[in-house]
Design an enzyme around this catalytic site. Structure first.
Site, short mmCIF file in Angstrom:
data_model
loop_
_atom_site.label_atom_id
_atom_site.label_comp_id
_atom_site.label_asym_id
_atom_site.label_seq_id
_atom_site.Cartn_x
_atom_site.Cartn_y
_atom_site.Cartn_z
N ASP A 122 0.68 -1.01 -0.06
CA ASP A 122 -0.07 -0.05 -0.13
C ASP A 122 0.78 1.09 0.26
O ASP A 122 2.32 1.14 0.44
CB ASP A 122 -1.13 0.26 0.97
CG ASP A 122 0.13 -0.43 2.23
OD1 ASP A 122 1.27 -1.10 2.18
OD2 ASP A 122 -0.44 0.67 3.96
N GLU A 123 0.70 2.15 -0.49
CA GLU A 123 0.77 3.91 -0.67
C GLU A 123 1.93 3.71 -0.96
O GLU A 123 2.87 4.41 0.32
CB GLU A 123 0.51 4.12 0.82
CG GLU A 123 -1.11 4.44 1.52
CD GLU A 123 -1.09 4.59 3.49
OE1 GLU A 123 -1.60 5.19 3.46
OE2 GLU A 123 0.00 4.66 3.86
#
Ligand SMILES: *[C@@H]1O[C@H](CO)[C@@H](O)[C@H](O)[C@H]1NC(C)=O
Ligand SMILES: *[C@@H]1O[C@H](CO)[C@@H](O)[C@H](O)[C@H]1NC(C)=O
Ligand SMILES: *[C@@H]1O[C@H](CO)[C@@H](O)[C@H](O)[C@H]1NC(C)=O
Ligand SMILES: *[C@@H]1O[C@H](CO)[C@@H](O)[C@H](O)[C@H]1NC(C)=O
Length: 536
Positions: free
Chosen positions: A332-333
């Site tokens: 993620d991210e």
């Protein structure tokens, strides 16, 4: 087989409170729903079983001998000590008729062997329980028997004279969703083992069955790797006091297993890896300021062969340390700024024909990582971005939906592509607000998205996430409980169990029971418990 019993269950019985929170009066209500705690017709059962038949026939329990016996028809066999670890007390319970409470367990197949194994994703627990004249517990799997024992303990209540009673009851039960998890984050703050174990104990009381251990992140790397000890040596907050040794990790896994809880570790890459870089040279991408390295580092460097050599060795270790069939690989991210600044990365992008699309570079990395992890025979879970970026996933991949806003749309897409999914977006319990936010978690319907029956079947459950930026041993337990209990019931009970005021009544009693069991679960609203938390 007679299982002689010891401490744990005595603890349960002696500490049981149940309907002790009756009759509270609340003024000054400014909540969405006006709630006055009363006794629910379901007593203090939480999460509510699928089928409950209650009656007004009550039996007194006295503290005399109590035995667990294995039913004749049970195939568990005499050598099976599967439930003895619960250490049931021999003080126990007889009915006023002075009949022993007999607790027969009956399993299909040889569950002794199963109990030596890890719990798996399996919703066929189907425990059923009927109380008086004998308490009988039947479960096809030993994990279901564990849940049944918890349910039994929830049926015991004290009358006005303080005597323990149990009503004639028949319950048949199974979880609506197979994956019922709690995410704890031991990187933003180090969580002492004791706190993790207390949480596992509380998870079992709420019938959660997955501990998602977000063990490392940017801030610290407390996992002590045998292969790469310098990762925690350099990357933990402290190399000796703030690490999880192999023995610690083993203890957590075993403690969880005995309570029917799987431990799924998360090693999130290529972002969220600042702490990894401290102990592993050249793992992270050097960022540039103009034509010179700035001294800062970005995500894992996806263009070096050494990166993949490292990941191969690292995940080989992880796959042997953690017995669960799944590893969470994060994904993620990922911040592209650093990659964009680095001339070597730019050159690589050009060679690969990625243009300026850095999500292609991210996918390039993740693809290689997934291939590496596949060779360890583990399945993987990943955060939704990996799916969103079109990375090729194994068919058994579990996609973890966490981004709020267009959650239904995402669930529709992920399941539409045929992937198994779990939901966390509405259950970020690290966000706190004034009032009874448990109601918000309770009202979530995981299958509210537009999709076919096949798509809905792919939703195997969800997780409540307690990210650790503002959480350590001082406040973890009260912040998590009983707010996570709302998620527990949503994931266990039938879809139509949505009555907020009945939930409030039962949850109030359930919360008091947790308090009585020495869990500092925070209050729902102005009220009292007959046995208040004693503090330290
Ligand atoms: C248990 O039985 C008593 C009467 O013996 C009754 O008042 C009470 O409501 C019953 N509790 C439940 C949960 O059915
Ligand atoms: C059960 O009791 C035995 C002996 O008292 C002890 O060694 C064991 O650790 C206990 N098990 C649990 C799960 O508490
Ligand atoms: C990296 O590995 C690839 C494929 O095995 C190989 O073609 C390439 O030469 C290697 N690069 C370096 C710098 O060793
Ligand atoms: C739900 O999906 C179906 C089939 O994909 C589509 O025809 C329908 O318009 C959708 N409904 C909503 C409310 O989005």
């Amino acid at each position: 087989v007679i299982f002689m019993c010891r401490s744990s269950f005595v603890v349960l019985l002696l500490l049981l409170s149940s309907r002790s929170c009756d009759g509270l009066q609340f003024n000054d209500i400014d909540e969405e729903v006006e709630l006055v705690a009363q006794s629910s017709r379901y007593g203090s059962l939480w999460p509510l079983p699928q089928k409950v038949q209650l009656s007004d026939v009550s039996f007194k329990l006295t503290t005399s001998s109590f035995r667990i016996v294995d039913a004749k028809e049970s195939s568990a066999g005499p050598s099976c000590k599967h439930l003895t670890f619960l250490n049931f007390s021999c003080h126990c319970v007889i009915f006023s008729t002075s009949t022993f409470v007999l607790w027969a367990t009956s399993f299909e197949g040889n569950e002794c062997d199963a109990f030596r194994d890890q719990p798996t994703r399996d919703k066929q627990h189907s425990p059923s329980l009927s109380v008086p004249p004998f308490a009988v517990l039947k479960a096809p799997k030993v994990w279901g028997a564990l849940h049944g024992l918890e349910t039994f303990s929830q049926l015991v209540y004290k009358d006005e004279f303080g005597t323990k009673n149990i009503n004639q009851t028949t319950i048949s039960d199974f979880p609506r969703f197979a994956h019922r998890g709690i995410l704890l984050d031991s990187s933003r703050h180090f969580l002492p083992i004791k706190v993790i174990l207390a949480n596992l104990e509380t998870m079992a009381m709420n019938k959660f069955n997955v501990f998602h251990w977000h063990i490392v992140d940017d801030q610290s790397f407390p996992y002590l790797s045998r292969t790469f000890p310098q990762l925690s040596q350099k990357g933990a907050y402290h190399p000796y006091t703030h690490v999880y040794t192999p023995a610690d990790v083993k203890m957590v896994i075993e403690f969880a297993r005995l309570r029917g809880i799987r431990v799924v570790p998360e090693y999130d890459t290529p972002g969220h890896t600042q702490s990894w870089g401290k102990g592993q040279a050249d793992l992270l991408t050097p960022c540039y300021a103009g034509s010179k390295p700035s001294g800062a580092f970005g995500p894992v460097n996806p263009i070096l062969n050494t990166t993949y050599d490292f990941m191969t060795q690292f995940f080989k270790e992880i796959s042997t340390v953690f017995p669960d069939a799944y590893i969470h690989l994060g994904g993620d991210e990922v911040d592209f700024t650093c990659w964009k600044s680095n001339p070597d990365i730019q050159k690589f992008m050009e060679q690969q024909g990625f243009g300026q699309d850095y999500s292609k570079l991210e996918s390039f990395y993740i693809q290689k990582l997934l291939n590496i992890v596949s060779t360890t025979n583990k399945g993987y879970m990943i955060w939704q971005e990996v799916f969103d970026n079109g990375v090729k996933l194994k068919p058994d991949t579990v996609v973890h939906v966490w981004i709020g806003g267009a959650t239904d749309e995402e669930m529709h897409k992920v399941t539409g592509a045929g992937y198994t999914t779990i939901l966390s977006a509405p259950w970020y319990l690290d966000y706190i607000s004034y009032g009874q936010d448990w109601q918000k978690y309770y009202k979530v319907e995981p299958l509210s998205f537009n999709g076919t029956e096949e798509q809905k079947k792919l939703v195997i459950g969800g997780e409540a996430c307690l990210w650790g930026e503002y959480v350590d041993a001082t406040n973890l337990t009260p912040r998590l409980w009983p707010r996570a209990s709302a998620v527990a019931e949503r994931l266990w009970s039938a879809k139509d169990v949505t009555d907020i005021s009945d939930a409030f009544n039962r949850l109030s009693a359930h919360r008091c029971r947790m308090v009585e069991r020495d869990i500092p679960a925070e209050p729902l609203f102005s009220s009292y418990c007959p046995h208040e938390y004693k503090g330290v």
